[in-house]
Scaffold this motif. Structure first.
Motif, mmCIF file in Angstrom:
data_model
loop_
_atom_site.group_PDB
_atom_site.id
_atom_site.type_symbol
_atom_site.label_atom_id
_atom_site.label_comp_id
_atom_site.label_asym_id
_atom_site.label_seq_id
_atom_site.Cartn_x
_atom_site.Cartn_y
_atom_site.Cartn_z
ATOM 1 N N VAL A 84 83.533 83.745 -34.834
ATOM 2 C CA VAL A 84 82.342 84.524 -34.473
ATOM 3 C C VAL A 84 81.953 84.256 -33.017
ATOM 4 O O VAL A 84 81.619 85.178 -32.273
ATOM 5 N N GLY B 61 70.126 82.174 -37.559
ATOM 6 C CA GLY B 61 70.207 81.789 -38.973
ATOM 7 C C GLY B 61 69.346 80.577 -39.270
ATOM 8 O O GLY B 61 68.321 80.337 -38.633
ATOM 9 N N GLN B 62 69.780 79.803 -40.260
ATOM 10 C CA GLN B 62 69.028 78.609 -40.694
ATOM 11 C C GLN B 62 68.687 77.707 -39.514
ATOM 12 O O GLN B 62 67.550 77.257 -39.381
ATOM 13 N N MET B 63 69.649 77.444 -38.664
ATOM 14 C CA MET B 63 69.434 76.557 -37.518
ATOM 15 C C MET B 63 68.915 77.340 -36.312
ATOM 16 O O MET B 63 67.904 76.989 -35.707
ATOM 17 N N LYS C 21 84.201 74.614 -43.889
ATOM 18 C CA LYS C 21 84.740 74.977 -42.569
ATOM 19 C C LYS C 21 84.858 73.740 -41.675
ATOM 20 O O LYS C 21 85.890 73.486 -41.056
ATOM 21 N N LEU D 68 76.133 79.989 -34.162
ATOM 22 C CA LEU D 68 76.884 80.945 -34.991
ATOM 23 C C LEU D 68 77.741 80.206 -36.020
ATOM 24 O O LEU D 68 77.993 79.015 -35.868
ATOM 25 N N PRO D 69 78.188 80.912 -37.064
ATOM 26 C CA PRO D 69 78.894 80.218 -38.148
ATOM 27 C C PRO D 69 80.128 79.429 -37.709
ATOM 28 O O PRO D 69 80.301 78.276 -38.104
ATOM 29 N N VAL E 228 74.833 70.123 -33.195
ATOM 30 C CA VAL E 228 73.651 69.357 -33.597
ATOM 31 C C VAL E 228 73.806 68.803 -35.010
ATOM 32 O O VAL E 228 74.645 69.270 -35.775
ATOM 33 N N LEU F 241 79.991 76.364 -44.931
ATOM 34 C CA LEU F 241 79.958 75.784 -43.577
ATOM 35 C C LEU F 241 80.498 74.354 -43.576
ATOM 36 O O LEU F 241 81.211 73.957 -42.660
ATOM 37 N N GLY G 30 69.419 74.100 -46.772
ATOM 38 C CA GLY G 30 69.644 75.043 -45.672
ATOM 39 C C GLY G 30 71.026 74.951 -45.041
ATOM 40 O O GLY G 30 71.251 75.495 -43.964
ATOM 41 N N PHE G 31 71.949 74.251 -45.723
ATOM 42 C CA PHE G 31 73.315 74.132 -45.187
ATOM 43 C C PHE G 31 74.284 74.493 -46.310
ATOM 44 O O PHE G 31 74.279 73.872 -47.365
ATOM 45 N N ASP H 254 70.995 89.068 -32.975
ATOM 46 C CA ASP H 254 71.673 88.710 -34.235
ATOM 47 C C ASP H 254 72.119 90.015 -34.866
ATOM 48 O O ASP H 254 71.446 91.038 -34.710
ATOM 49 N N VAL H 255 73.230 90.008 -35.556
ATOM 50 C CA VAL H 255 73.658 91.223 -36.258
ATOM 51 C C VAL H 255 72.734 91.507 -37.449
ATOM 52 O O VAL H 255 72.661 92.628 -37.927
ATOM 53 N N ARG I 57 66.432 89.026 -39.258
ATOM 54 C CA ARG I 57 66.286 87.758 -38.531
ATOM 55 C C ARG I 57 65.881 88.006 -37.087
ATOM 56 O O ARG I 57 65.090 87.260 -36.512
ATOM 57 N N SER J 225 78.899 74.461 -34.805
ATOM 58 C CA SER J 225 79.962 73.490 -35.063
ATOM 59 C C SER J 225 81.276 74.263 -34.961
ATOM 60 O O SER J 225 81.707 74.891 -35.917
HETATM 61 P P1 NAD Z 1 73.669 80.700 -40.829
HETATM 62 O O1 NAD Z 1 74.753 81.382 -41.557
HETATM 63 O O2 NAD Z 1 72.354 80.482 -41.491
HETATM 64 O O3 NAD Z 1 73.359 81.507 -39.467
HETATM 65 C C1 NAD Z 1 74.330 82.143 -38.698
HETATM 66 C C2 NAD Z 1 73.681 83.350 -38.021
HETATM 67 O O4 NAD Z 1 74.651 83.992 -37.188
HETATM 68 C C3 NAD Z 1 73.185 84.418 -39.021
HETATM 69 O O5 NAD Z 1 71.844 84.777 -38.734
HETATM 70 C C4 NAD Z 1 74.141 85.578 -38.798
HETATM 71 O O6 NAD Z 1 73.559 86.850 -39.042
HETATM 72 C C5 NAD Z 1 74.480 85.396 -37.334
HETATM 73 N N1 NAD Z 1 75.711 86.076 -36.944
HETATM 74 C C6 NAD Z 1 76.894 86.145 -37.614
HETATM 75 N N2 NAD Z 1 77.780 86.879 -36.924
HETATM 76 C C7 NAD Z 1 77.155 87.276 -35.793
HETATM 77 C C8 NAD Z 1 77.544 88.051 -34.680
HETATM 78 N N3 NAD Z 1 78.772 88.563 -34.590
HETATM 79 N N4 NAD Z 1 76.654 88.262 -33.703
HETATM 80 C C9 NAD Z 1 75.393 87.770 -33.775
HETATM 81 N N5 NAD Z 1 74.963 87.020 -34.795
HETATM 82 C C10 NAD Z 1 75.840 86.780 -35.797
HETATM 83 O O7 NAD Z 1 74.261 79.332 -40.300
HETATM 84 P P2 NAD Z 1 73.471 77.983 -39.900
HETATM 85 O O8 NAD Z 1 73.313 77.149 -41.109
HETATM 86 O O9 NAD Z 1 72.303 78.329 -39.064
HETATM 87 O O10 NAD Z 1 74.590 77.283 -39.001
HETATM 88 C C11 NAD Z 1 74.911 77.697 -37.680
HETATM 89 C C12 NAD Z 1 75.896 76.711 -37.085
HETATM 90 O O11 NAD Z 1 75.307 75.413 -37.028
HETATM 91 C C13 NAD Z 1 77.185 76.553 -37.913
HETATM 92 O O12 NAD Z 1 78.262 76.342 -37.053
HETATM 93 C C14 NAD Z 1 76.890 75.322 -38.757
HETATM 94 O O13 NAD Z 1 78.096 74.686 -39.180
HETATM 95 C C15 NAD Z 1 76.079 74.498 -37.803
HETATM 96 N N6 NAD Z 1 75.135 73.540 -38.402
HETATM 97 C C16 NAD Z 1 74.353 73.879 -39.482
HETATM 98 C C17 NAD Z 1 73.441 72.957 -40.005
HETATM 99 C C18 NAD Z 1 72.532 73.284 -41.180
HETATM 100 O O14 NAD Z 1 71.901 72.368 -41.717
HETATM 101 N N7 NAD Z 1 72.417 74.533 -41.615
HETATM 102 C C19 NAD Z 1 73.319 71.685 -39.418
HETATM 103 C C20 NAD Z 1 74.108 71.370 -38.316
HETATM 104 C C21 NAD Z 1 75.014 72.302 -37.823
#
Ligand code: NAD
Length: 295
Positions: free
Chosen positions: A69, A10-12, A239, A64-65, A120, A236, A231-232, A30-31, A35, A95
């Motif tokens: 998951v 995903g985003q990260m 959560k 992952l979220p 992170v 999330l 991007g956040f 990834d599901v 991506r 997280s």
């Molecule tokens: P996101 O939703 O963009 O990405 C999550 C990815 O997981 C998606 O690509 C989704 O398709 C995939 N996914 C979901 N279920 C799945 C499964 N069963 N099998 C395989 N892949 C699966 O989330 P994000 O923003 O990248 O955040 C990821 C983690 O990092 C979260 O825990 C978030 O809290 C944490 N985080 C995010 C940020 C940010 O700025 N976005 C910063 C620090 C920490």
């Protein structure tokens, strides 16, 4: 060159995975097929399941979220636990909930697989550049072994305790960062209602004791540029701080301020704004009062 499996693009995760592809042998899953295709186009192998990915990898990384998951990817059908090789390491960059992390680590240990929690901070721009901050829980020796890989992602790596400690610290960080952000938004909205210039208010906060990451970065670099895309997502952050509150309840530690910040996010969630960017919290607060802090 390391054999690395990366789950969750995903985003990260997408950005972190891209950095690892350079110079390593990476397999990804990834599901979300779009991506997955993006990193396969850059040279990653495609895994059909977490099990297949784990069978190929010495280091299994996940972004992952949430813990539900992460658990489904580890324990679910064709999960990591079915494919992982003795001696491998599982690194959870998400997280996640500390108690879940500790449970996963215990189960993986039965397969002679070690685990680190390595959440992170600093957002997607830092994920792209490899300048994240990282808070690691787990065995110091395991961390040493993983450092060459983690250093591709993060410039500031802190070993903060045993397994789960990284995930505890990440909740604490987001408790503080969400609180500073929301309270700054409240102050700027109030200032705007009183006729003050929001940018000037922010400049003065920055030069005074109200300064925080919100006043230094989030408002000047995003909100005032009318860019509500960091991007956040709201869901999330909701959560993260809900998890923190739940943890504090179990520890019998009151969080009166944190609880009310969670409620602010719950209001946004109930309005169907969970998938919107965290920065949209400002827009929601502007609407309630009928003023704008954005130019
Ligand atoms: P996101 O939703 O963009 O990405 C999550 C990815 O997981 C998606 O690509 C989704 O398709 C995939 N996914 C979901 N279920 C799945 C499964 N069963 N099998 C395989 N892949 C699966 O989330 P994000 O923003 O990248 O955040 C990821 C983690 O990092 C979260 O825990 C978030 O809290 C944490 N985080 C995010 C940020 C940010 O700025 N976005 C910063 C620090 C920490």
């Amino acid at each position: 060159s390391y054999k690395i499996g990366f789950i969750g693009l995903g985003q990260m995760g997408g950005r972190m995975c891209k950095r690892l592809i350079e110079g390593n042998d990476v397999i990804a899953f990834d599901v979300n097929k779009n991506r997955l295709k993006q990193v396969v186009d850059l040279g990653a192998k495609e895994a059909k399941s977490p099990k297949e990915l784990a069978a190929y990898s010495d280091f299994i990384l996940a972004s992952l979220p949430d813990s539900n998951v992460v658990e489904s990817v580890v324990f679910g059908q064709d999960g990591i636990i079915e494919g992982c090789q003795s001696g491998a390491v599982f690194i959870d960059l998400s997280s996640s909930r500390p108690a879940s992390t500790q449970k996963i680590a215990l189960e993986l240990k039965k397969k002679n697989v070690s685990m680190l929690d390595a959440p992170v901070s600093r957002g997607v721009a830092a994920a792209e550049k490899g300048t994240l901050s990282m808070m690691v829980g787990g065995d110091a020796a395991v961390l040493e072994k993983c450092k060459p890989i983690l250093q591709i992602l993060a410039t500031d790596i802190y070993h903060v305790g045993d397994i789960g400690a990284g995930h505890i610290l990440k909740m604490l960080n987001n408790l503080v960062s969400s609180t500073c952000f929301i309270i700054t938004a409240e102050a700027l909205v109030l200032g705007a209602k009183a006729g003050l210039d929001p940018k000037l208010v922010n400049d003065v906060l920055n030069a005074s004791s109200g300064r925080s990451y919100a006043t230094e970065k989030r408002f000047p670099d995003y909100v005032f540029k009318n860019n509500l895309n960091s991007g956040f997502s709201i869901k999330l952050m909701h959560k993260d701080i809900s998890m923190c509150l739940e943890f504090a309840q179990q520890m019998l530690v009151p969080l009166p301020v944190g609880s009310s910040v969670v409620q602010t996010y719950t209001t946004a969630m109930s309005q169907g704004r969970g998938d919107d960017d965290n920065l949209c919290m400002v827009e929601i607060m502007e609407k309630i009062v009928g003023v704008k802090v954005r130019t």
